[in-house]
Motif scaffolding. Structure first.
Motif, mmCIF file in Angstrom:
data_model
loop_
_atom_site.group_PDB
_atom_site.id
_atom_site.type_symbol
_atom_site.label_atom_id
_atom_site.label_comp_id
_atom_site.label_asym_id
_atom_site.label_seq_id
_atom_site.Cartn_x
_atom_site.Cartn_y
_atom_site.Cartn_z
ATOM 1 N N VAL A 1 30.321 -20.941 11.498
ATOM 2 C CA VAL A 1 30.281 -19.549 11.119
ATOM 3 C C VAL A 1 28.820 -20.417 10.407
ATOM 4 C CG1 VAL A 1 31.231 -18.537 9.234
ATOM 5 C CG2 VAL A 1 33.020 -20.224 10.372
ATOM 6 N N CYS A 2 28.358 -18.782 10.272
ATOM 7 C CA CYS A 2 27.108 -19.275 9.818
ATOM 8 C C CYS A 2 26.826 -17.867 8.111
ATOM 9 C CB CYS A 2 26.475 -18.149 11.159
ATOM 10 S SG CYS A 2 26.176 -16.820 11.349
ATOM 11 N N ASN A 3 25.921 -18.172 8.083
ATOM 12 C CA ASN A 3 25.274 -17.529 6.955
ATOM 13 C C ASN A 3 24.152 -16.480 7.002
ATOM 14 O OD1 ASN A 3 24.091 -17.703 3.631
ATOM 15 N ND2 ASN A 3 26.025 -16.991 3.693
ATOM 16 N N CYS A 4 24.071 -15.620 6.476
ATOM 17 C CA CYS A 4 22.452 -14.907 6.073
ATOM 18 C C CYS A 4 22.216 -14.543 5.193
ATOM 19 C CB CYS A 4 22.773 -13.645 7.106
ATOM 20 S SG CYS A 4 22.184 -14.331 9.330
ATOM 21 N N LEU B 1 19.307 -17.421 8.518
ATOM 22 C CA LEU B 1 20.436 -17.619 9.876
ATOM 23 C C LEU B 1 20.544 -19.080 9.522
ATOM 24 C CD1 LEU B 1 21.566 -16.510 12.574
ATOM 25 C CD2 LEU B 1 21.697 -18.947 12.182
ATOM 26 N N LYS B 2 21.548 -19.686 8.413
ATOM 27 C CA LYS B 2 22.246 -20.782 8.634
ATOM 28 C C LYS B 2 24.021 -21.565 8.311
ATOM 29 C CE LYS B 2 22.384 -21.404 3.526
ATOM 30 N NZ LYS B 2 22.138 -21.684 2.290
ATOM 31 N N ALA B 3 24.088 -22.485 8.640
ATOM 32 C CA ALA B 3 25.972 -22.758 9.161
ATOM 33 C C ALA B 3 25.878 -22.775 7.632
ATOM 34 C CB ALA B 3 26.081 -24.488 9.367
ATOM 35 N N ASN B 4 27.280 -21.811 7.404
ATOM 36 C CA ASN B 4 27.657 -21.666 6.641
ATOM 37 C C ASN B 4 28.415 -23.544 5.668
ATOM 38 O OD1 ASN B 4 28.478 -19.557 4.410
ATOM 39 N ND2 ASN B 4 30.779 -20.595 4.733
ATOM 40 N N ALA B 5 28.907 -23.918 6.344
ATOM 41 C CA ALA B 5 28.710 -25.634 5.715
ATOM 42 C C ALA B 5 28.861 -26.482 7.149
ATOM 43 C CB ALA B 5 30.532 -25.701 5.281
ATOM 44 N N ALA B 6 28.632 -27.325 6.405
ATOM 45 C CA ALA B 6 28.816 -28.343 7.314
ATOM 46 C C ALA B 6 30.095 -29.316 8.407
ATOM 47 C CB ALA B 6 28.179 -29.868 6.659
ATOM 48 N N HIS C 1 31.605 -10.532 -4.184
ATOM 49 C CA HIS C 1 32.556 -10.370 -2.403
ATOM 50 C C HIS C 1 32.217 -11.017 -1.469
ATOM 51 C CE1 HIS C 1 33.992 -6.153 -3.997
ATOM 52 N NE2 HIS C 1 33.471 -5.748 -3.978
ATOM 53 N N VAL C 2 33.356 -11.679 -0.866
ATOM 54 C CA VAL C 2 33.425 -12.631 0.224
ATOM 55 C C VAL C 2 33.401 -11.332 1.503
ATOM 56 C CG1 VAL C 2 33.424 -14.465 1.393
ATOM 57 C CG2 VAL C 2 33.340 -15.191 -0.907
ATOM 58 N N CYS D 1 30.390 -18.820 15.729
ATOM 59 C CA CYS D 1 32.022 -17.712 16.029
ATOM 60 C C CYS D 1 31.948 -16.670 15.238
ATOM 61 C CB CYS D 1 33.068 -18.800 16.316
ATOM 62 S SG CYS D 1 32.267 -19.735 17.739
ATOM 63 N N ALA D 2 31.069 -16.985 14.088
ATOM 64 C CA ALA D 2 31.942 -16.135 12.941
ATOM 65 C C ALA D 2 30.364 -15.880 11.895
ATOM 66 C CB ALA D 2 33.051 -15.691 12.230
ATOM 67 N N MET D 3 30.210 -15.448 11.372
ATOM 68 C CA MET D 3 29.401 -15.073 9.953
ATOM 69 C C MET D 3 29.606 -14.242 8.747
ATOM 70 S SD MET D 3 25.631 -12.139 9.932
ATOM 71 C CE MET D 3 24.960 -13.068 11.638
ATOM 72 N N GLN D 4 29.802 -15.365 7.739
ATOM 73 C CA GLN D 4 29.876 -15.042 6.163
ATOM 74 C C GLN D 4 29.194 -14.835 5.493
ATOM 75 O OE1 GLN D 4 33.180 -17.904 4.928
ATOM 76 N NE2 GLN D 4 32.514 -18.098 3.511
#
Length: 164
Positions: free
Chosen positions: A80-83, A69-74, A158-159, A114-117
């Motif tokens: 918004v996180c990414n997994c 699990l990490k931040a999707n962007a800086a 897909h995103v 706040c969200a996951m992408q």
């Protein structure tokens, strides 16, 4: 899900899971990771760079899968996180991916996301696409031919997104 135990991944866990990791990326069906990635580079990618990495184990302590699990962007995009999720071949179809996704969403909330992408879900990975949709993720975009699949050639990605 009670049969699964989640713990932060250790280096020893990573070494144990390494053959499964190699098998998954070498298949070139789901991950845009160099198929011949070294163990050290994979460790940095999966374990060092993310905010947190977990393993899921069965009742005997066998590793069934792992996720990061990490931040999707800086900066202004770090809410918004990414997994990324990997399930050992022998554990497929046992609810491990669902359990990891549910666990990761709880961890993300606890970390203030706040969200996951998901940035690149391979469109031919029907099982994952359907599971993420059942868990509330929407396809918010499709990138044509963005993945060179070992069997099907260039396929879409897909995103997928979910507010937490």
């Amino acid at each position: 899900m009670s049969a699964f135990t989640f713990t932060p991944m250790s280096y020893a866990d990573f070494k144990t899971f390494w053959p499964a990791f190699q098998q998954i990326v070498a298949a070139q069906e789901t991950y845009a990771i160099e198929p011949d990635i070294t163990r050290d580079d994979a460790y940095r990618l999966w374990f060092i760079s993310p905010r947190t990495t977990f393993v899921v184990k069965d009742a005997t302590g066998g590793i069934l899968g792992t996720y990061y699990l990490k931040a999707n962007a800086a900066g202004p995009g770090d809410h918004v996180c990414n997994c990324g999720y990997m399930v050992a071949d022998a554990a497929r179809g046992k609810g491990v991916a669902r359990a990891m996704c549910e666990h990761s969403q709880q961890q993300a909330r606890e970390l203030g996301f706040c969200a996951m992408q998901f940035n690149a879900v391979v469109s031919t990975n029907d099982v994952a696409v359907a599971l993420w949709q059942r868990l509330g993720f929407a396809i918010v975009g499709t990138v044509p031919g963005a993945y060179r699949h070992a069997q099907y050639g260039d396929v879409d990605t897909h995103v997928m997104y979910k507010a937490l």
